[in-house]
Enzyme design. Structure first.
Site, PDB file in Angstrom:
ATOM      1  N   GLY A  82     -69.163 -19.260  -3.363  1.00 25.11           N
ATOM      2  CA  GLY A  82     -67.740 -18.943  -3.398  1.00 25.11           C
ATOM      3  C   GLY A  82     -67.209 -18.478  -2.052  1.00 25.11           C
TER       4      GLY A  82
ATOM      5  N   ASN B 166     -61.506 -11.279 -10.913  1.00 17.85           N
ATOM      6  CA  ASN B 166     -62.875 -10.857 -11.188  1.00 17.85           C
ATOM      7  C   ASN B 166     -62.994  -9.420 -11.692  1.00 17.85           C
ATOM      8  OD1 ASN B 166     -61.969 -10.850  -8.351  1.00 17.85           O
ATOM      9  ND2 ASN B 166     -63.770  -9.566  -8.009  1.00 17.85           N
TER      10      ASN B 166
ATOM     11  N   GLN C 260     -64.518 -17.157 -10.895  1.00 19.05           N
ATOM     12  CA  GLN C 260     -64.718 -16.503 -12.193  1.00 19.05           C
ATOM     13  C   GLN C 260     -64.241 -17.376 -13.354  1.00 19.05           C
ATOM     14  OE1 GLN C 260     -66.313 -13.652 -12.842  1.00 19.05           O
ATOM     15  NE2 GLN C 260     -66.626 -13.016 -10.727  1.00 19.05           N
TER      16      GLN C 260
ATOM     17  N   SER D 154     -68.758 -21.134  -7.679  1.00 18.34           N
ATOM     18  CA  SER D 154     -70.078 -20.602  -7.330  1.00 18.34           C
ATOM     19  C   SER D 154     -71.001 -20.734  -8.532  1.00 18.34           C
ATOM     20  CB  SER D 154     -69.912 -19.129  -6.957  1.00 18.34           C
ATOM     21  OG  SER D 154     -71.091 -18.635  -6.421  1.00 18.34           O
TER      22      SER D 154
ATOM     23  N   HIS E  67     -73.796 -19.134  -9.318  1.00 21.27           N
ATOM     24  CA  HIS E  67     -74.495 -17.971  -9.900  1.00 21.27           C
ATOM     25  C   HIS E  67     -73.679 -17.204 -10.930  1.00 21.27           C
ATOM     26  CE1 HIS E  67     -72.838 -14.449  -7.547  1.00 21.27           C
ATOM     27  NE2 HIS E  67     -72.480 -15.405  -6.721  1.00 21.27           N
TER      28      HIS E  67
ATOM     29  N   THR F   8     -79.056 -29.086   5.842  1.00 28.36           N
ATOM     30  CA  THR F   8     -79.838 -29.834   4.855  1.00 28.36           C
ATOM     31  C   THR F   8     -79.550 -29.311   3.452  1.00 28.36           C
ATOM     32  OG1 THR F   8     -81.542 -30.166   6.499  1.00 28.36           O
ATOM     33  CG2 THR F   8     -82.204 -30.483   4.200  1.00 28.36           C
TER      34      THR F   8
ATOM     35  N   CYS G 114     -68.646  -7.258  -6.672  1.00 32.76           N
ATOM     36  CA  CYS G 114     -69.078  -8.303  -5.754  1.00 32.76           C
ATOM     37  C   CYS G 114     -69.206  -7.784  -4.339  1.00 32.76           C
ATOM     38  CB  CYS G 114     -68.100  -9.457  -5.783  1.00 32.76           C
ATOM     39  SG  CYS G 114     -68.334 -10.459  -7.227  1.00 32.76           S
TER      40      CYS G 114
HETATM   41  C1  LIG Z   1     -63.278 -14.283  -7.473  1.00 34.57           C
HETATM   42  C2  LIG Z   1     -64.476 -14.390  -6.582  1.00 34.57           C
HETATM   43  N1  LIG Z   1     -64.406 -15.104  -5.437  1.00 34.57           N
HETATM   44  C3  LIG Z   1     -65.444 -15.241  -4.606  1.00 34.57           C
HETATM   45  C4  LIG Z   1     -66.655 -14.648  -4.891  1.00 34.57           C
HETATM   46  C5  LIG Z   1     -67.782 -14.840  -3.932  1.00 34.57           C
HETATM   47  O1  LIG Z   1     -68.687 -15.782  -4.438  1.00 34.57           O
HETATM   48  P1  LIG Z   1     -70.183 -15.889  -3.861  1.00 34.57           P
HETATM   49  O2  LIG Z   1     -70.889 -14.658  -4.310  1.00 34.57           O
HETATM   50  O3  LIG Z   1     -70.733 -17.123  -4.478  1.00 34.57           O
HETATM   51  O4  LIG Z   1     -70.081 -15.994  -2.391  1.00 34.57           O
HETATM   52  C6  LIG Z   1     -66.771 -13.872  -6.079  1.00 34.57           C
HETATM   53  C7  LIG Z   1     -67.984 -13.181  -6.470  1.00 34.57           C
HETATM   54  O5  LIG Z   1     -68.732 -12.602  -6.097  1.00 34.57           O
HETATM   55  C8  LIG Z   1     -65.658 -13.756  -6.941  1.00 34.57           C
HETATM   56  O6  LIG Z   1     -65.722 -13.045  -8.061  1.00 34.57           O
END
Ligand SMILES: Cc1ncc(COP(=O)(O)O)c(C=O)c1O
Length: 387
Positions: free
Chosen positions: A71, A151, A179, A199, A201, A237, A327
């Site tokens: 993300g 989020n 999210q 993203s 995960h 890669t 986060c």
């Molecule tokens: C709304 C939002 N954007 C971006 C991210 C960043 O994503 P990443 O952890 O894959 O870099 C997150 C989470 O962590 C998120 O909740």
């Protein structure tokens, strides 16, 4: 002690099918996807098959999907590269006050480089107003970056309405769907979205893999420079096992499954509200409990109990929840989202926790959470120490 994981907006456990898929690919498909011999071709085929699955999930073409490290990289790329490659057309950008730091920090960097950024405010429920948006939009606006769903409080933004307005405007439309992906039906064509970040995960896939959807008509140079991977749009890669795992995660989340999850998590929220009330917990929900919000996020103000004290006590009970913006937080920092919603003097800023549900969350987990919250409050009140 059994761990109860209620921080799924921060990250999720890799599902068994994703794990199996990745192990198989780590072992058997280790070729470099850019090479021309058999092992390389096999890796490329695995990667392209995942790209197809992923493209379908948002009604895009496979060529419009660029794999990234997640993300943050997708957000950074969309924002920095749009701004830098379109500055001849204007230097104005619109975003919201409650974006993730992966959006806000590039915005601040661009302000230092002479761009003007409008941060749309939100109301007490975490929503922007379309009137504010229309007033902010100018002829020299080159980019609008508004998240699909928040989020921290789960508010969903009026993406379709914004897309309808922007389809006849020069500004490119970026949305951070990190999210929302896996819970909402996303259609980049219906909503006229030019750029979209996700993203893996957050949807039981592996970490450090995601994609940036880039509409065919959108052109800017690669953010990560080097080799010619991803059709010269992102050097490095490709992590084929992670991409295959991401594809598997997406494959399992059909449209029906998204609706099932939204229903289930909405039920979880109602259940928690009922249980907390039945136990005389003095609380209020931050944001709105509404069926079409992101229902995996449940943010509550536990009146008079500091976030730090509650989070630490829950941790001692083996329960993982988030305080502040999980986060970004190793430590607990005041949430800019709650500040934007309630003002910096609100007690909610220092007395709220975020509970977030995932695929493996059960009602028993919620019962244990309520029990631990009630016990913590009881202990604190007895001692007379709340902060
Ligand atoms: C709304 C939002 N954007 C971006 C991210 C960043 O994503 P990443 O952890 O894959 O870099 C997150 C989470 O962590 C998120 O909740």
């Amino acid at each position: 002690m059994e761990e109860i994981y209620l921080d799924n907006a921060a990250t999720t456990r890799v599902s068994d099918e994703v794990y199996a898929e990745m192990m198989d690919k780590y072992k058997n498909v280790y070729g470099n996807a850019s090479t021309l011999y058999g092992l390389g071709r096999e890796a490329k085929q695995v990667m392209e098959s995942a790209r197809e699955t992923i493209a379908k999930s948002i009604n895009a073409d496979p060529e419009e999907i660029i794999f990234t490290s997640g993300g943050s990289e997708s957000d950074n790329t969309a924002i920095m590269q749009t701004a830098l490659s379109r500055q001849d057309l204007g230097k104005h950008i619109i975003t919201t006050a409650i974006e993730h730091e992966a959006v806000l920090q590039p915005m601040r960097a661009l302000e230092k480089q002479g761009f003007e950024v409008t941060y749309l405010p939100v109301d007490e429920n975490g929503y922007i107003s379309m009137t504010d948006f229309k007033e902010a939009l100018r002829d020299d606006t080159i980019l609008v970056s508004i998240m699909m769903g928040n989020n921290e409080v789960g508010s969903v933004m009026p993406i379709h309405e914004i897309g309808e307005i922007l389809k006849d405007h020069q500004a490119w439309f970026h949305t951070d769907a990190v999210q929302a992906y896996g819970l909402l039906d996303i259609d980049v064509q219906r909503d006229h979205i030019d750029l979209l970040s996700t993203s893996a995960h957050k949807i039981n896939g592996p970490k450090m893999i995601g994609f940036l959807y880039k509409h065919q008509g959108v052109n800017f140079p690669s953010f990560v420079k080097g080799g010619q991977q991803e059709d010269k749009r992102r050097a490095g890669t490709e992590n084929v096992p992670a991409i295959a795992g991401f594809g598997k995660a997406v494959e399992t989340i059909t449209s029906d499954e998204k609706h099932r999850r939204q229903e289930k998590y909405y039920g979880f929220k109602q259940y928690l509200i009922d249980q907390l009330k039945a136990n005389n917990v003095d609380f209020e929900v931050n944001g709105l409990v509404a069926k079409d919000n992101l229902n995996h996020v449940f943010n509550i103000w536990l009146k008079g109990i500091s976030t730090y004290v509650m989070q630490t006590n829950l941790d001692l009970a083996g329960i993982a929840v988030s305080g502040g913006s999980a986060c970004t937080a190793g430590s607990i920092e005041p949430s800019h989202v709650l500040v934007a919603m309630y003002g910096e003097d609100s007690p909610r800023i220092s007395e709220s926790i975020r509970i977030s549900f995932g695929r493996y969350t059960t009602k028993e987990d919620l019962d244990k959470l309520v029990d631990a919250i009630v016990k913590t409050i009881g202990r604190i009140k007895k001692k007379g120490v709340t902060n």
